[in-house]
Design a protein around this motif. Sequence first.
Motif, PDB file in Angstrom:
ATOM      1  N   VAL A  77       0.748  -0.944   0.034  1.00 28.18           N
ATOM      2  CA  VAL A  77       0.009   0.075   0.001  1.00 28.18           C
ATOM      3  C   VAL A  77       0.764   1.097   0.037  1.00 28.18           C
ATOM      4  O   VAL A  77       1.690   1.351   0.808  1.00 28.18           O
ATOM      5  N   CYS A  78       0.655   2.019  -1.086  1.00 32.56           N
ATOM      6  CA  CYS A  78       1.543   3.244  -1.120  1.00 32.56           C
ATOM      7  C   CYS A  78       1.005   4.220  -0.050  1.00 32.56           C
ATOM      8  O   CYS A  78      -0.493   4.567   0.036  1.00 32.56           O
ATOM      9  N   THR A  79       1.809   4.907   0.830  1.00 29.99           N
ATOM     10  CA  THR A  79       1.517   5.625   1.749  1.00 29.99           C
ATOM     11  C   THR A  79       2.234   7.078   1.859  1.00 29.99           C
ATOM     12  O   THR A  79       2.054   7.883   2.823  1.00 29.99           O
ATOM     13  N   ASN A  80       2.592   7.328   0.660  1.00 23.21           N
ATOM     14  CA  ASN A  80       3.086   8.641   0.364  1.00 23.21           C
ATOM     15  C   ASN A  80       2.134   9.656   0.122  1.00 23.21           C
ATOM     16  O   ASN A  80       1.161   9.309   0.393  1.00 23.21           O
ATOM     17  N   ILE A  81       2.647  11.056  -0.237  1.00 20.12           N
ATOM     18  CA  ILE A  81       1.883  11.927   0.177  1.00 20.12           C
ATOM     19  C   ILE A  81       0.479  12.092  -0.493  1.00 20.12           C
ATOM     20  O   ILE A  81      -0.367  12.267  -0.267  1.00 20.12           O
ATOM     21  N   SER A  82       0.486  11.759  -1.890  1.00 20.33           N
ATOM     22  CA  SER A  82      -0.608  11.820  -2.798  1.00 20.33           C
ATOM     23  C   SER A  82      -1.520  10.758  -2.304  1.00 20.33           C
ATOM     24  O   SER A  82      -2.768  11.035  -2.321  1.00 20.33           O
ATOM     25  N   CYS A  83      -1.195   9.660  -2.075  1.00 19.27           N
ATOM     26  CA  CYS A  83      -2.147   8.617  -1.632  1.00 19.27           C
ATOM     27  C   CYS A  83      -2.354   8.747   0.027  1.00 19.27           C
ATOM     28  O   CYS A  83      -3.534   8.659   0.390  1.00 19.27           O
ATOM     29  N   ALA A  84      -1.522   9.306   0.761  1.00 21.69           N
ATOM     30  CA  ALA A  84      -1.870   9.546   2.124  1.00 21.69           C
ATOM     31  C   ALA A  84      -2.987  10.863   2.096  1.00 21.69           C
ATOM     32  O   ALA A  84      -3.979  10.663   3.119  1.00 21.69           O
ATOM     33  N   GLU A 118       6.745   3.014  -0.572  1.00 19.13           N
ATOM     34  CA  GLU A 118       6.988   4.507  -0.859  1.00 19.13           C
ATOM     35  C   GLU A 118       6.165   4.405  -2.259  1.00 19.13           C
ATOM     36  O   GLU A 118       5.568   3.577  -2.660  1.00 19.13           O
ATOM     37  N   CYS A 119       6.236   5.920  -2.848  1.00 25.63           N
ATOM     38  CA  CYS A 119       5.481   6.212  -4.033  1.00 25.63           C
ATOM     39  C   CYS A 119       5.559   5.295  -5.062  1.00 25.63           C
ATOM     40  O   CYS A 119       6.552   4.832  -5.658  1.00 25.63           O
ATOM     41  N   LEU A 120       4.520   4.849  -5.719  1.00 29.58           N
ATOM     42  CA  LEU A 120       4.701   3.776  -6.785  1.00 29.58           C
ATOM     43  C   LEU A 120       4.597   4.406  -8.108  1.00 29.58           C
ATOM     44  O   LEU A 120       4.488   3.725  -9.107  1.00 29.58           O
ATOM     45  N   GLY A 121       4.397   5.743  -8.170  1.00 27.63           N
ATOM     46  CA  GLY A 121       4.484   6.559  -9.318  1.00 27.63           C
ATOM     47  C   GLY A 121       3.017   6.697  -9.968  1.00 27.63           C
ATOM     48  O   GLY A 121       3.020   6.981 -11.336  1.00 27.63           O
ATOM     49  N   GLY A 122       2.126   6.372  -9.102  1.00 22.97           N
ATOM     50  CA  GLY A 122       0.489   6.250  -9.685  1.00 22.97           C
ATOM     51  C   GLY A 122      -0.223   7.461  -8.844  1.00 22.97           C
ATOM     52  O   GLY A 122      -1.094   7.222  -8.602  1.00 22.97           O
ATOM     53  N   CYS A 123       0.767   8.504  -8.795  1.00 27.86           N
ATOM     54  CA  CYS A 123       0.113   9.386  -7.760  1.00 27.86           C
ATOM     55  C   CYS A 123      -1.609  10.041  -8.192  1.00 27.86           C
ATOM     56  O   CYS A 123      -2.220  10.355  -7.389  1.00 27.86           O
ATOM     57  N   GLY A 124      -1.579  10.123  -9.355  1.00 30.79           N
ATOM     58  CA  GLY A 124      -2.891  10.639  -9.885  1.00 30.79           C
ATOM     59  C   GLY A 124      -4.027   9.564  -9.784  1.00 30.79           C
ATOM     60  O   GLY A 124      -5.002  10.046 -10.193  1.00 30.79           O
TER      61      GLY A 124
HETATM   62  S1  FES Z   1       2.167   8.980  -3.723  1.00 29.99           S
HETATM   63 FE1  FES Z   1       1.172   6.996  -3.983  1.00 29.99          FE
HETATM   64  S2  FES Z   1       1.559   6.444  -5.990  1.00 29.99           S
HETATM   65 FE2  FES Z   1       2.627   8.426  -5.609  1.00 29.99          FE
END
Ligand code: FES
Length: 155
Positions: A77-84, A118-124
Amino acid sequence: MTTYYDEVQELKQRYPDRRSAVLPALRLAQAKHGHLSTDALRECAEAIGTTPAYCEAVASFYDMFHLAPVGRHLVEVCTNISCALVGARQVLEAFEQELDVTAGETTEDGAVTLRPIECLGGCGWATIVAVDHGYRTHVQPDDVPGIVQELRDGD
Ligand code: FES
């Protein structure tokens, strides 16, 4: 039959510095052993002509390498900023509850490893969940039981 050692020797030919072959060599070692155990790291180091510590240092930098055993399925599970921002934490908690594990652990039956990533590159398309390396997009906590059931049905 081509051995792991032979395959790595071939890989080394592609790079001016033999140690640059460490990434594909680690990938092959992980495919062979399931994770990068002490033995796998030693085998990789011998084939590359470096130390196990070097191989471990490289492997520890990348999320796709596993230094500990993982389950038959991997849920990340991506927990980076966009997903967070759209509720990744709640998605992760829903998986923890559904699988009865804490993030970073594997279910008792060895079926599923859950981990934040970390970010999986699918932030959108947040929240992104990688299920056995296939991306699920816009995942909400309500989607989690269905994803887990899919994995259980597939076993
Ligand atoms: S922050 Fe989740 S895919 Fe980039």
